[in-house]
Write a protein that holds these residues in place. Structure first.
Motif, short mmCIF file in Angstrom:
data_model
loop_
_atom_site.label_atom_id
_atom_site.label_comp_id
_atom_site.label_asym_id
_atom_site.label_seq_id
_atom_site.Cartn_x
_atom_site.Cartn_y
_atom_site.Cartn_z
N TYR A 254 0.83 -1.21 0.00
CA TYR A 254 0.00 0.00 0.00
C TYR A 254 0.86 1.25 0.00
N GLN A 255 1.88 1.28 0.86
CA GLN A 255 2.75 2.46 0.95
C GLN A 255 3.49 2.69 -0.37
N ARG A 256 3.83 1.61 -1.06
CA ARG A 256 4.52 1.74 -2.33
C ARG A 256 3.59 2.26 -3.42
N GLU A 257 2.34 1.81 -3.39
CA GLU A 257 1.40 2.18 -4.44
C GLU A 257 0.68 3.49 -4.19
N GLU A 258 0.64 3.97 -2.93
CA GLU A 258 -0.12 5.17 -2.62
C GLU A 258 0.36 6.37 -3.43
N LYS A 259 1.67 6.57 -3.51
CA LYS A 259 2.20 7.73 -4.23
C LYS A 259 2.02 7.62 -5.73
N ASN A 260 1.74 6.40 -6.21
CA ASN A 260 1.51 6.22 -7.64
C ASN A 260 0.04 6.32 -8.01
N ASN A 261 -0.84 6.49 -7.02
CA ASN A 261 -2.26 6.46 -7.32
C ASN A 261 -3.06 7.64 -6.78
N VAL A 262 -2.60 8.27 -5.70
CA VAL A 262 -3.35 9.40 -5.14
C VAL A 262 -2.43 10.60 -4.97
N SER A 263 -3.02 11.79 -5.05
CA SER A 263 -2.24 13.02 -4.95
C SER A 263 -2.36 13.65 -3.58
N TYR A 264 -2.92 12.95 -2.64
CA TYR A 264 -3.13 13.47 -1.28
C TYR A 264 -2.87 12.34 -0.30
N SER A 265 -2.76 12.68 0.96
CA SER A 265 -2.52 11.67 1.99
C SER A 265 -3.84 11.25 2.62
N GLN A 266 -4.08 9.94 2.66
CA GLN A 266 -5.31 9.43 3.27
C GLN A 266 -5.13 9.16 4.77
N HIS A 267 -3.89 9.31 5.25
CA HIS A 267 -3.56 9.05 6.66
C HIS A 267 -3.97 7.64 7.06
N LEU A 268 -3.96 6.72 6.11
CA LEU A 268 -4.36 5.35 6.39
C LEU A 268 -3.21 4.50 6.89
N ALA A 269 -2.00 4.80 6.41
CA ALA A 269 -0.83 4.00 6.78
C ALA A 269 -0.61 4.01 8.29
N THR A 270 -0.81 5.18 8.92
CA THR A 270 -0.62 5.29 10.37
C THR A 270 -1.61 4.40 11.12
N TYR A 271 -2.86 4.41 10.65
CA TYR A 271 -3.90 3.57 11.25
C TYR A 271 -3.55 2.09 11.12
N LEU A 272 -3.11 1.69 9.93
CA LEU A 272 -2.77 0.30 9.67
C LEU A 272 -1.53 -0.12 10.47
N LYS A 273 -0.55 0.77 10.58
CA LYS A 273 0.65 0.48 11.36
C LYS A 273 0.29 0.29 12.83
N THR A 274 -0.59 1.16 13.33
CA THR A 274 -0.98 1.08 14.75
C THR A 274 -1.63 -0.26 15.05
N ILE A 275 -2.51 -0.70 14.16
CA ILE A 275 -3.16 -2.00 14.35
C ILE A 275 -2.12 -3.11 14.40
N LEU A 276 -1.15 -3.07 13.47
CA LEU A 276 -0.13 -4.11 13.41
C LEU A 276 0.76 -4.10 14.65
N VAL A 277 1.18 -2.91 15.07
CA VAL A 277 2.07 -2.80 16.22
C VAL A 277 1.39 -3.31 17.49
N ILE A 278 0.15 -2.90 17.71
CA ILE A 278 -0.57 -3.34 18.92
C ILE A 278 -0.86 -4.83 18.85
N SER A 279 -1.22 -5.33 17.66
CA SER A 279 -1.45 -6.77 17.50
C SER A 279 -0.17 -7.55 17.79
N ALA A 280 0.97 -7.04 17.31
CA ALA A 280 2.25 -7.69 17.58
C ALA A 280 2.56 -7.69 19.07
#
Length: 371
Positions: free
Chosen positions: A161-187
């Motif tokens: 997702y992080q690799r493709e985001e800059k190739n597909n959208v011209s703005y930040s969806q602030h989604l990566a932080t949300y997804l990272k938080t889920i992964l870190v807490i799950s870990a």
């Protein structure tokens, strides 16, 4: 009932409430929220089982049912992977989990059905004399490995997702932080589970705080937090999920076709100022150029040597700079001027401006005013 039991009971009702409400939000990440509702229902069932187990419910049937919900531990991993995938990627064919992902859960069903041949007293005696330690050890080992495997799969999706985001959208969806938080807490939960696993099976140390039951109660509560967050989460632009072979098969543009595409792109940017659309995506740009997203992406990556995100925001920063040079910042705020230039948020603007100009917006304005 003590305070913890009351909190667990409250969590059960909240989980069911969230699962229902998320289905009402049909226009917001519908496919992903459908999976999240399933996860919330499973979390509620797990909390129900833990509730009967911890309060020492006198009915033996409910006690056995409380143990049976351990099966759901083996469903969390696949469903979280499905939630991740449907939330961030747009696939031509809706992705469905493989049946093989549920083999460990089926194994747990068989194991619990096997224990039902014993009476409650026999089962409790076997538990006390250590006869069930071996099966419990196998079950927990498989559970840890299984959930770590799907955590790793989710991590791979996040990198894509992080690799493709800059190739597909011209703005930040602030989604990566949300997804990272889920992964870190799950870990973190998995690491705590491993700690309790090692203490119990190798050192015979049992803790009411650091235990299998306590960890999964906290996991269920954490899932409710995700559910509440999803209620206010905006509709997300999902990335196309490109396979490696698809990326390699992009055709190289040549001759007149290449020249026409370059001219069309230049017209859209300079004359029509399409970059002022703060929700502009690669799909939108391709539609305006009447070509495929692969062609536009190839043009930007190979001819202009940039990503879609950088290309669009370069024009937006240029528009902002022109406004500063004409003195508009004396009548309007920098944020207002950035919005007029096509940016959709202060954070996206600051990040793009610093990346392109190598200075902060306020620092740049001071330099202009001092000239």
């Amino acid at each position: 009932m003590d305070v913890i039991d009351f909190v667990v009971f409250l969590g059960i009702s909240q989980g069911i409430f969230l699962a229902i409400v998320l289905q009402v939000l049909q226009n917001k990440n519908r496919l992903a929220n459908r999976v999240l509702s399933m996860i919330l229902i499973i979390a509620s069932i797990m909390l129900t089982g833990r509730f009967f187990f911890t309060v020492g419910f006198p009915n033996i049937f409910f006690f056995r049912l409380a143990l049976f919900v351990d099966i759901l531990v083996f469903i969390f991993g696949p469903l979280f992977y499905l939630y991740y995938r449907r939330l961030i990627f747009n696939e031509k064919t809706k992705y469905i989990l493989k049946y093989t992902y549920f083999i460990p859960a089926l194994g747990m069903v068989i194991y619990h059905l096997w224990t039902y041949q014993y009476s409650y007293d026999e089962f409790f005696l076997m538990f006390q004399n250590g006869s069930l330690t071996g099966p419990f050890l196998i079950v927990e080992t498989v559970g840890i490995i299984f959930n770590f495997y799907f955590g790793y799969r989710c991590f791979q999706l996040l990198k894509m997702y992080q690799r493709e985001e800059k190739n597909n959208v011209s703005y930040s969806q602030h989604l990566a932080t949300y997804l990272k938080t889920i992964l870190v807490i799950s870990a973190l939960f998995l690491l705590l589970w491993i700690a309790s696993y090692i203490l119990a099976y190798f050192f015979n140390i049992y803790s009411s705080f650091l235990s299998y039951n306590a960890i999964w109660i906290v996991v269920s509560v954490f899932i409710y937090v995700i559910g509440f967050y999803s209620l206010k989460q905006p509709d997300i632009f999902r990335m196309p999920l490109l396979r490696k072979e698809q990326a390699k098969n992009r055709e190289r543009l040549e001759g007149q076709i290449l020249q026409e595409l370059k001219a069309g792109l230049e017209k859209l940017m300079i004359e029509e100022k399409i970059y002022l659309d703060h929700k502009l995506t690669l799909v939108d740009l391709a539609k305006n150029l009447e070509t495929s997203t692969n062609n536009v992406s190839w043009l930007l990556n190979n001819i202009h040597k940039t990503t879609f995100y950088e290309y669009i925001n370069t024009y937006r920063v240029g528009a902002f700079v022109e406004k500063i040079k004409s003195g508009e910042h004396h009548q309007h705020t920098l944020l207002a001027l950035s919005m007029d230039s096509g940016f959709n948020s202060k954070s996206t603007f600051n990040k793009a401006f610093k990346m392109i100009v190598k200075d902060t917006p306020s620092g740049y304005v001071k330099k202009i005013d001092s000239l």
